[in-house]
Scaffold this motif. Structure first.
Motif, PDB file in Angstrom:
ATOM      1  N   PHE A 164      29.943  32.833   6.764  1.00  0.00           N
ATOM      2  CA  PHE A 164      30.527  32.272   7.983  1.00  0.00           C
ATOM      3  C   PHE A 164      30.648  33.358   9.052  1.00  0.00           C
ATOM      4  N   LEU A 165      31.187  34.514   8.669  1.00  0.00           N
ATOM      5  CA  LEU A 165      31.338  35.609   9.631  1.00  0.00           C
ATOM      6  C   LEU A 165      29.977  36.070  10.151  1.00  0.00           C
ATOM      7  N   GLU A 166      29.018  36.207   9.267  1.00  0.00           N
ATOM      8  CA  GLU A 166      27.683  36.647   9.687  1.00  0.00           C
ATOM      9  C   GLU A 166      27.061  35.656  10.662  1.00  0.00           C
ATOM     10  N   LYS A 167      27.218  34.379  10.370  1.00  0.00           N
ATOM     11  CA  LYS A 167      26.675  33.332  11.252  1.00  0.00           C
ATOM     12  C   LYS A 167      27.333  33.394  12.623  1.00  0.00           C
ATOM     13  N   ARG A 168      28.646  33.541  12.645  1.00  0.00           N
ATOM     14  CA  ARG A 168      29.367  33.579  13.920  1.00  0.00           C
ATOM     15  C   ARG A 168      29.049  34.868  14.696  1.00  0.00           C
ATOM     16  N   ILE A 169      28.885  35.975  14.002  1.00  0.00           N
ATOM     17  CA  ILE A 169      28.499  37.221  14.677  1.00  0.00           C
ATOM     18  C   ILE A 169      27.155  37.009  15.372  1.00  0.00           C
ATOM     19  N   ASP A 170      26.205  36.422  14.661  1.00  0.00           N
ATOM     20  CA  ASP A 170      24.881  36.176  15.237  1.00  0.00           C
ATOM     21  C   ASP A 170      24.958  35.211  16.415  1.00  0.00           C
ATOM     22  N   GLU A 171      25.748  34.149  16.285  1.00  0.00           N
ATOM     23  CA  GLU A 171      25.860  33.157  17.365  1.00  0.00           C
ATOM     24  C   GLU A 171      26.492  33.755  18.614  1.00  0.00           C
ATOM     25  N   ILE A 172      27.578  34.494  18.430  1.00  0.00           N
ATOM     26  CA  ILE A 172      28.245  35.093  19.588  1.00  0.00           C
ATOM     27  C   ILE A 172      27.337  36.146  20.216  1.00  0.00           C
ATOM     28  N   SER A 173      26.725  36.981  19.386  1.00  0.00           N
ATOM     29  CA  SER A 173      25.857  38.052  19.891  1.00  0.00           C
ATOM     30  C   SER A 173      24.683  37.508  20.688  1.00  0.00           C
ATOM     31  N   ALA A 174      24.179  36.340  20.297  1.00  0.00           N
ATOM     32  CA  ALA A 174      23.023  35.758  20.983  1.00  0.00           C
ATOM     33  C   ALA A 174      23.323  35.479  22.456  1.00  0.00           C
ATOM     34  N   GLY A 175      24.576  35.250  22.802  1.00  0.00           N
ATOM     35  CA  GLY A 175      24.943  34.962  24.189  1.00  0.00           C
ATOM     36  C   GLY A 175      25.417  36.175  24.965  1.00  0.00           C
ATOM     37  N   LEU A 176      25.253  37.372  24.396  1.00  0.00           N
ATOM     38  CA  LEU A 176      25.751  38.587  25.045  1.00  0.00           C
ATOM     39  C   LEU A 176      24.604  39.487  25.476  1.00  0.00           C
ATOM     40  N   PRO A 177      24.855  40.307  26.494  1.00  0.00           N
ATOM     41  CA  PRO A 177      23.827  41.284  26.858  1.00  0.00           C
ATOM     42  C   PRO A 177      23.611  42.260  25.698  1.00  0.00           C
ATOM     43  N   PRO A 178      22.406  42.791  25.568  1.00  0.00           N
ATOM     44  CA  PRO A 178      22.151  43.751  24.492  1.00  0.00           C
ATOM     45  C   PRO A 178      23.101  44.944  24.601  1.00  0.00           C
ATOM     46  N   LEU A 179      23.473  45.468  23.472  1.00  0.00           N
ATOM     47  CA  LEU A 179      24.377  46.607  23.427  1.00  0.00           C
ATOM     48  C   LEU A 179      23.559  47.895  23.484  1.00  0.00           C
ATOM     49  N   THR A 180      23.827  48.725  24.506  1.00  0.00           N
ATOM     50  CA  THR A 180      23.074  49.965  24.668  1.00  0.00           C
ATOM     51  C   THR A 180      23.954  51.199  24.554  1.00  0.00           C
ATOM     52  N   HIS A 181      25.276  51.022  24.661  1.00  0.00           N
ATOM     53  CA  HIS A 181      26.229  52.129  24.587  1.00  0.00           C
ATOM     54  C   HIS A 181      27.477  51.639  23.856  1.00  0.00           C
ATOM     55  N   PHE A 182      28.297  52.570  23.433  1.00  0.00           N
ATOM     56  CA  PHE A 182      29.609  52.188  22.935  1.00  0.00           C
ATOM     57  C   PHE A 182      30.412  51.620  24.097  1.00  0.00           C
ATOM     58  N   THR A 183      31.236  50.622  23.812  1.00  0.00           N
ATOM     59  CA  THR A 183      32.073  50.035  24.856  1.00  0.00           C
ATOM     60  C   THR A 183      33.500  50.545  24.717  1.00  0.00           C
ATOM     61  N   ILE A 184      34.164  50.646  25.839  1.00  0.00           N
ATOM     62  CA  ILE A 184      35.575  51.019  25.861  1.00  0.00           C
ATOM     63  C   ILE A 184      36.377  49.727  25.877  1.00  0.00           C
ATOM     64  N   PRO A 185      37.299  49.538  24.917  1.00  0.00           N
ATOM     65  CA  PRO A 185      38.065  48.288  24.859  1.00  0.00           C
ATOM     66  C   PRO A 185      38.885  48.062  26.121  1.00  0.00           C
ATOM     67  N   GLY A 186      39.119  46.810  26.424  1.00  0.00           N
ATOM     68  CA  GLY A 186      40.024  46.469  27.516  1.00  0.00           C
ATOM     69  C   GLY A 186      39.405  45.544  28.531  1.00  0.00           C
ATOM     70  N   GLY A 187      40.160  45.309  29.587  1.00  0.00           N
ATOM     71  CA  GLY A 187      39.719  44.448  30.675  1.00  0.00           C
ATOM     72  C   GLY A 187      40.438  43.115  30.708  1.00  0.00           C
ATOM     73  N   HIS A 188      40.989  42.701  29.583  1.00  0.00           N
ATOM     74  CA  HIS A 188      41.760  41.458  29.478  1.00  0.00           C
ATOM     75  C   HIS A 188      42.623  41.589  28.227  1.00  0.00           C
ATOM     76  N   PRO A 189      43.851  41.075  28.249  1.00  0.00           N
ATOM     77  CA  PRO A 189      44.722  41.201  27.073  1.00  0.00           C
ATOM     78  C   PRO A 189      44.104  40.677  25.774  1.00  0.00           C
ATOM     79  N   LEU A 190      43.335  39.597  25.830  1.00  0.00           N
ATOM     80  CA  LEU A 190      42.719  39.068  24.610  1.00  0.00           C
ATOM     81  C   LEU A 190      41.609  39.984  24.096  1.00  0.00           C
ATOM     82  N   VAL A 191      40.898  40.619  25.009  1.00  0.00           N
ATOM     83  CA  VAL A 191      39.866  41.578  24.609  1.00  0.00           C
ATOM     84  C   VAL A 191      40.531  42.759  23.908  1.00  0.00           C
ATOM     85  N   SER A 192      41.572  43.279  24.508  1.00  0.00           N
ATOM     86  CA  SER A 192      42.288  44.413  23.907  1.00  0.00           C
ATOM     87  C   SER A 192      42.867  44.038  22.553  1.00  0.00           C
TER      88      SER A 192
END
Length: 186
Positions: free
Chosen positions: A96-124
């Motif tokens: 289930f987790l693997e499927k959801r990781i793939d589904e969510i990732s499919a709608g995101l820009p490719p990851l090219t760098h480490f991200t710094i957490p934050g920007g919205h309370p739910l993200v943090s």
């Protein structure tokens, strides 16, 4: 059933199966950290209520995760002799987790760098959950050095931290938060 028993007043507690151990036992640390993670995941899920965005799919994911975390904690709190008393973690929880990781990732820009957490309370908060999950995983691995630990519990915690990272990215997208990339100084 009484909430307090006074049996732990001397610094010991019972594992599932009745074996008494010190409250500083690595198994107690492992399932206690999973318990902390469970509370943070519940807080994340509850914090999604009332948001204008439709976060119901994420809320459903987190309910599934909360149920699995209760099983993971029970598995970590069980002695080898008592393990038949605790239901196993179903492999479907990991898929289930693997499927959801793939589904969510499919709608995101490719990851090219480490991200710094934050920007919205739910993200943090999703990143707080991720870091507590990593600590729970380390505690479970440490407990496994002296006691049998269910491998599926370890795999689940590892995959869950990946899910929580991707969830943070998905929430950034949901709330139009520009991801901040970590650019190491040279």
């Amino acid at each position: 059933m009484k909430i307090y028993t006074k049996t732990g007043d001397q610094g010991t507690t019972s594992l599932i199966g009745g074996t008494r151990v010190g409250k500083d036992d690595p198994r107690v640390n492992a399932y206690g950290t999973v318990d902390e993670l469970t509370a943070f995941v519940a807080h994340l899920r509850d914090s999604m209520d009332g948001e204008e965005n439709n976060l119901e799919l994420y809320r459903n994911d987190l309910l599934n995760i909360l149920e699995a975390l209760m099983t993971v904690a029970a598995l970590l709190a069980t002695t080898e002799e008592a393990s038949p008393k605790v239901p196993p973690l179903q492999p479907e929880r990991i898929t289930f987790l693997e499927k959801r990781i793939d589904e969510i990732s499919a709608g995101l820009p490719p990851l090219t760098h480490f991200t710094i957490p934050g920007g919205h309370p739910l993200v943090s908060l999703s990143h707080i959950c991720r870091t507590v999950c990593r600590r729970a995983e380390r505690a479970a691995i440490a407990a496994g050095h002296g006691h049998p630990v269910c491998n599926d519990a370890l795999v689940y915690l590892n995959r869950l931290s990946d899910y929580l990272y991707v969830l943070g990215r998905g929430l950034s997208e949901e709330f139009n938060v520009k991801e901040v990339y970590w650019m190491p100084e040279r």
